[in-house]
Each structure stands twice: as C-alpha cells, then as structure tokens.
Design an enzyme around this catalytic site. Structure first.
Site, short mmCIF file in Angstrom:
data_model
loop_
_atom_site.label_atom_id
_atom_site.label_comp_id
_atom_site.label_asym_id
_atom_site.label_seq_id
_atom_site.Cartn_x
_atom_site.Cartn_y
_atom_site.Cartn_z
N CYS A 43 45.78 5.37 71.92
CA CYS A 43 47.18 5.72 71.66
C CYS A 43 47.43 7.21 71.82
CB CYS A 43 47.58 5.26 70.25
SG CYS A 43 49.29 5.64 69.84
N CYS A 48 50.07 5.39 74.10
CA CYS A 48 51.47 5.39 73.69
C CYS A 48 52.06 6.78 73.48
CB CYS A 48 51.66 4.53 72.44
SG CYS A 48 50.45 4.78 71.15
N LYS A 51 52.43 8.56 76.98
CA LYS A 51 53.41 7.73 77.69
C LYS A 51 54.82 7.99 77.20
CE LYS A 51 54.68 4.36 75.95
NZ LYS A 51 54.00 3.06 75.89
N TYR A 178 54.25 -4.77 79.22
CA TYR A 178 54.98 -3.58 78.77
C TYR A 178 54.50 -2.33 79.49
CZ TYR A 178 51.05 -2.22 75.71
OH TYR A 178 49.83 -1.82 75.23
N GLU A 182 57.09 -0.06 81.63
CA GLU A 182 57.31 1.30 81.15
C GLU A 182 57.05 2.32 82.26
OE1 GLU A 182 56.38 0.68 76.38
OE2 GLU A 182 54.77 1.30 77.74
N HIS A 437 80.43 3.39 61.86
CA HIS A 437 81.23 3.48 63.08
C HIS A 437 81.54 4.93 63.44
CE1 HIS A 437 84.15 2.14 66.04
NE2 HIS A 437 85.00 3.03 65.57
N GLU A 442 75.98 -0.58 64.67
CA GLU A 442 76.96 -1.34 63.90
C GLU A 442 77.12 -2.76 64.44
OE1 GLU A 442 81.18 -0.31 64.17
OE2 GLU A 442 80.70 0.95 65.90
#
Length: 448
Positions: A43, A48, A51, A178, A182, A437, A442
């Site tokens: 990682c 990750c 990346k 993935y 990616e 909002h 939301e």
C-alpha cells in the site's frame, strides 16, 4: 519464552505486519520483523498511496479545463511526468521513514533480509542465520500475477508502473479490476491513449451492475478503448522498442507500455511453510481460522497472504486483532461484514454492503432507490458526466443493506454513509435526516 530469541517474529513489514509488530511490542512482547525491501508494504510503497497521488495529479487535467468556465484565465498547460513521478516517490520515501520510525520507537527489531520458515518456531534469514520465536506471523502480502504467454516479459505490473522513465504515448492494460480501471483513468487524463484488454465481458466483477456499467459508459465516452473476451496470444517487441500486443478476437494493438493488472497472488512460494505443516489453499493462500491461526499452532497469518479480503484496512484490523488476542489479553475477531470499498477511477466509485443482485438472491424482496443526476460543478463546466447513487433496502425490515455510488468524491461520501449501513439504519432514518444543501451527498437523504 526465554527459550526463544523472540516472542514474536513477523515476516513482512506491510500494513498488517507493522500493526501486529507494533501493538505486540506495546503489550510487552519481544518482537522482530524481517522485510527484504522497504518498510510499509504494498500500500505505502507500490500501491494505494502512490496510486492515489497519481490520481490527484491526473485530476488537474480536467480541473484546469473546467476552471475556464468558472472565470479563470488558464493558459494552455503542459504536463511533465518526471516531476509528478519524482514527487510521488519522494513521498513514498517519507512514509517509509515514518513506518520505520514507528517500529524503532516501539523497540521492534527490523531485520532487512528475507526470511523463510524452517520449523514451527524457527525462521532462517537470507544470510543463513536462524532465529527462534515462540510465535511466527506471516504477513508477506500478495504479488501481481503475470500471464503465461509468449513475450510476457515485455510487460510491467503495478510494481514498476510508478518508475516509468517517461509518460507512454500508448498504454495497453490487461485486466478489468480496480487496478486496471484506476490506471486507465490516470494515463488517459495525463494524455496517453489507453486500451483495456479483458478476458471476460465485464469490468469490476463484484461491484453493482448499474454502477460499473456507468463507469464503462463514461470511460468509453472519454476515449478509453476496451477489448472484451480477449486472451493474450503473444507480445512482440518491435525494432523501435515499442510493443505489438496480439490478442484473440481483435486486431494486434500497438503499445509503448503493457501493464498487467489481472490480479494478485499470495506471496507464499519459497516461504517454506510446508516445513511447519502450514496448509495452503488451491490459490496458494495461507489457510487460517477466525483467530488468524494456521494449521500450525505457533504460526499465524494476516493480510493479503490469506486471500480473505485484499484491502489494507483489513490487514491492519487483522494485525491488531492478532496482537491483542495473542499478546494483549484482549481477544477479539475482525468483523468482515459491510466492508466499504472504492475504485479511484475517473470518476471514482464506491460501495458498501450488498449489491442489488446479491440482495435479491439472499433477501428476496428488496426496494431500490436511485438518484441519477448531473453534479452542479459538471453543469457549469459543461461536462455531461452524470453521477449515480443507489440504495438497496430490505423490504421486510426497511433496513439499508447496500449503498453504491459513482461520481465526484464518491469514496469520501461513502465512508460516512458506510457507518449508517454498518449500524443497521433504515431508509426512514435517512429520510428523517435533513439534507445538507447544496451538496452531492444530500442525494442520499432525498432518495424517493
């Protein structure tokens, strides 16, 4: 424990191994960890973290374009791969130092060598030295799979992609998971022509069908090409150094870089686990029980090497549970339900809980709520990409059993929403929450 050199010997200093070593030492154990490369694991060093930094860098391509619609006089910009690459690798160096300091500060001995298991309580280092330990923890992770085809040695994996000398003009990516999606988003945004070659007819197997179909649609609109139901036949290196990738059911594809992203296999070959009676499954993963114990009572395993869930936060939780249970007197187990996950594609997607098909197969009667909308920023930027949020509800209990989304900042929004799914909240609980909002998030409390 005085009969052993260490109370705990950890093989592998990735996320799971570092957590287990640090916490075990904090509980009073004498701990050593062997790591043949760098502290931090996949990682931090080659996965990750670097990346995600490339993802951030790639996003500026569209952000700079969009800025003009917001009144910014942005000149034509050029991109320098070496600058991004070197800054990312410098941050990897920084993190490697931090992880090393963490172990040192907790009095964990770091041994910069590979180690193999040579008995239930013994490991042998690459230098030939043997070390005894009451408990051995296997935390070596997984390794990228390379297909068996002629010329495969001309391709690279996610291990090497961060070190490219220059930005390739044409990139062929093998795989539909993935990692493939990616890096497709990264290289396309940075200016490369990208072709994804996948042996099946689907991308992102295991994710909700509507969400992954939306990513495919957006990716194709951006200009990323896909070759489905295609197997590799051979890879030929041309005289100019470029590659010609030959696949079934399609014309040969010219490339400057071929990236294999077809999965990761537990890194158990050559580890010597058979010498201690540690059993592996048919994929080479270490078999463990709910307490991370292998078929040898003195040897445990955590993280990707067990092939339960190949996610960094899971490896960390498993390392923590191991240390607390074995050395801390606080036994507990990892709960693998409602694990959130994300794909940092362009745009990103994220999900937690059951997909629609999983829910229908396991629950029977479900209610599906969706919001298919154009984010406000995209409207003003004249960008036509639409976000899609999806909620799966058990019709009998009104409990939200799955949330899936694709759109800007989807992973950031999903992390908070995952708490609600994990807590077993209902659709009415979402409805009773006032919307924040204007925001994309939301939409989660306005689904009808």
């Amino acid at each position: 424990m005085a009969d052993y050199d260490y109370d705990l010997f950890v093989i592998g200093a990735g996320s799971g191994g570092v957590r287990a070593a640090r916490v075990s030492a904090a509980h009073g154990a004498k701990v050593a960890v062997a790591e043949e490369y760098r502290v931090g694991g996949t990682c931090v060093i080659r996965g990750c973290v670097p990346k995600k930094l490339l993802v951030y860098g790639a996003h500026f391509a569209e952000d700079l374009q969009d800025a003009r619609r917001f009144g910014w006089n942005v000149p034509e910009c050029t991109f320098d791969w070496a600058t991004l690459r070197d800054h990312v690798l410098a941050d990897v160096d920084r993190l490697n130092g931090l992880y090393t300091n963490t172990l040192n500060n907790n009095n964990v001995a770091i041994i910069p060598e590979s180690a193999t298991v040579t008995g239930p309580h013994e490991v042998t280092l690459a230098s030939g030295r043997t070390i005894s330990a009451k408990i051995i923890l296997i935390a070596v992770g997984a390794w990228p799979v390379v297909p068996e085809c002629e010329g495969a040695e001309h391709g690279i994996t996610s291990n090497e992609v961060f070190h490219l000398e220059s930005l390739p003009r044409r990139v062929v990516i093998s795989g539909g998971g993935y990692i493939a999606n990616e890096f497709a988003g990264i290289f396309h945004a940075l200016g490369s022509h990208v072709t994804i070659v996948n042996r099946s007819d689907q991308i992102l197997r295991g994710y909700d069908d509507q969400i992954r179909d939306r990513l495919l649609q957006i990716s194709m609109t951006k200009g990323i090409e896909f070759r489905f139901n295609a197997d590799f036949e051979k890879v030929v290196k041309q005289e100019d150094g470029s590659l010609m990738v030959h696949v079934t059911n399609a014309e040969p594809i010219p490339a400057d870089v071929l990236l294999f992203a077809i999965g990761r296999s537990p890194k158990t070959p050559g580890l010597g686990l058979e010498s201690a009676g540690v059993e592996l499954d048919d994929k080479g993963a270490v078999k463990v029980d709910a307490d991370n114990r292998t078929t040898c009572d003195s040897i445990y395993a955590v993280g990707d090497v067990t092939n339960r869930v190949q996610l960094t936060p899971i490896a960390i939780r498993e390392g923590q549970a191991f240390a607390d249970s074995v050395f801390g007197g606080k036994p507990h187990r990892v709960d693998y339900s409602a694990i959130p996950s994300a794909v940092f594609s362009n745009p990103p997607l994220a999900g937690v809980g059951l997909t629609e098909s999983q829910a229908r197969n396991t629950l029977g009667t479900v209610k599906i709520y969706t919001s298919d909308f154009r984010p406000m920023k995209n409207v003003l930027a004249d960008r036509h990409e639409r976000a899609l949020y999806k909620m799966i509800v058990d019709a009998e209990t009104d409990k939200v059993v799955g949330l899936h989304m694709i759109g800007p900042d989807a992973p950031e929004i999903l992390q908070a929403a995952a708490v609600a799914v994990k807590a077993g909240l209902t659709k009415q609980d979402f409805d009773d929450t006032i919307a924040l909002h204007p925001s994309m998030a939301e939409e989660l409390v306005l689904l009808r």
